[in-house]
Write an enzyme that holds these catalytic residues in place. Structure first.
Site, PDB file in Angstrom:
ATOM      1  N   GLU A  76     -24.740 -41.459  77.641  1.00  0.00           N
ATOM      2  CA  GLU A  76     -26.048 -41.007  76.729  1.00  0.00           C
ATOM      3  C   GLU A  76     -26.836 -40.758  77.636  1.00  0.00           C
ATOM      4  O   GLU A  76     -26.699 -40.521  79.040  1.00  0.00           O
ATOM      5  CB  GLU A  76     -26.820 -41.573  76.152  1.00  0.00           C
ATOM      6  CG  GLU A  76     -27.773 -40.830  75.136  1.00  0.00           C
ATOM      7  CD  GLU A  76     -28.894 -41.737  74.809  1.00  0.00           C
ATOM      8  OE1 GLU A  76     -29.812 -42.206  74.619  1.00  0.00           O
ATOM      9  OE2 GLU A  76     -28.512 -42.749  74.299  1.00  0.00           O
ATOM     10  N   LYS A  80     -29.726 -47.476  66.155  1.00  0.00           N
ATOM     11  CA  LYS A  80     -30.711 -48.062  66.920  1.00  0.00           C
ATOM     12  C   LYS A  80     -31.473 -48.876  67.179  1.00  0.00           C
ATOM     13  O   LYS A  80     -32.895 -48.113  66.673  1.00  0.00           O
ATOM     14  CB  LYS A  80     -30.800 -46.932  68.170  1.00  0.00           C
ATOM     15  CG  LYS A  80     -31.781 -46.917  69.546  1.00  0.00           C
ATOM     16  CD  LYS A  80     -31.800 -45.523  69.880  1.00  0.00           C
ATOM     17  CE  LYS A  80     -32.981 -45.636  71.192  1.00  0.00           C
ATOM     18  NZ  LYS A  80     -33.512 -44.062  71.304  1.00  0.00           N
TER      19      LYS A  80
END
Length: 209
Positions: free
Chosen positions: A39, A128
């Site tokens: 990411e 998340k």
């Protein structure tokens, strides 16, 4: 689906501050340790260039995407760069729906059950738990009692090789790893060693599960 990418090693490398010139070498070092999800936060320098380089070099074997995605326009830019994953610090349902409409995987940041269920209703592929420092394994355990079992929850923030076990016992499916793994200015060898330490810590948890 997100789960197949997490299965080999459910750790997401958060490469905040990554510059395009070091993107591929850094990505390879981390992937060599077993990571399969990379990411690049959008508050990094020239993030779309780094995403494009990583996707081109590693994208057949690795899920490459963006973090700190805040707007629908940014989702489109990530897709145009070849990214296939949208990670967010928040749970803006418009951004989630835009990501899903574009065919991308999406993992929004949530801090409460209300946010978690709203994100899932909008199509989130995983959650998340952010910031993890603000939460606790006990909180996650309570969440897991009500969230769908198949939804992966990944704590992010303050995660280190030696503090993963309580989270996993509480139901964490994996983790997002930021500055404890990568930070601008570190040597490639240092980053590689940190990646290996995280991978070994995870596999040790699996062995003792």
């Amino acid at each position: 689906m997100l789960t197949p990418w997490l299965k080999p090693l459910p750790l997401v490398a958060i490469l905040r501050g990554l510059a395009p010139g070091e993107a591929v070498a850094t990505g390879r070092a981390i992937v060599d340790a077993g990571f399969r999800v990379l990411e690049v936060p959008l508050n990094s320098p020239q993030p779309f260039d780094s995403i494009a380089l990583l996707a081109d070099a590693l994208g057949s074997d690795v899920l490459v995407g963006a973090g700190t995605v805040m707007t629908p326009a940014q989702v489109e830019a990530v897709a145009n760069a070849g990214g296939r994953l949208i990670v967010m610090p928040h749970a803006d349902t418009t951004v989630i729906r835009t990501a899903k409409a574009a065919g991308l995987l999406c993992v929004p940041g949530v801090a409460t059950p209300t946010e978690a269920f709203a994100a899932l209703a909008a199509g989130a592929d995983g959650l998340k738990l952010f910031p993890a420092e603000q939460s606790s394994p006990a909180v996650l355990k309570a969440w897991r009692a009500v969230l769908p079992r198949e939804v992966p929850v990944l704590p992010v923030g303050g995660i280190a090789p030696d503090n993963m076990a309580p989270w996993v016992a509480a139901g964490a499916a994996g983790f997002g790893i930021g500055s404890a793994l990568y930070a601008p200015g570190r040597t490639l060898d240092d980053t590689a060693q940190r990646a290996s330490a995280f991978a070994q810590a995870w596999h040790s948890l699996e062995t003792h599960a």
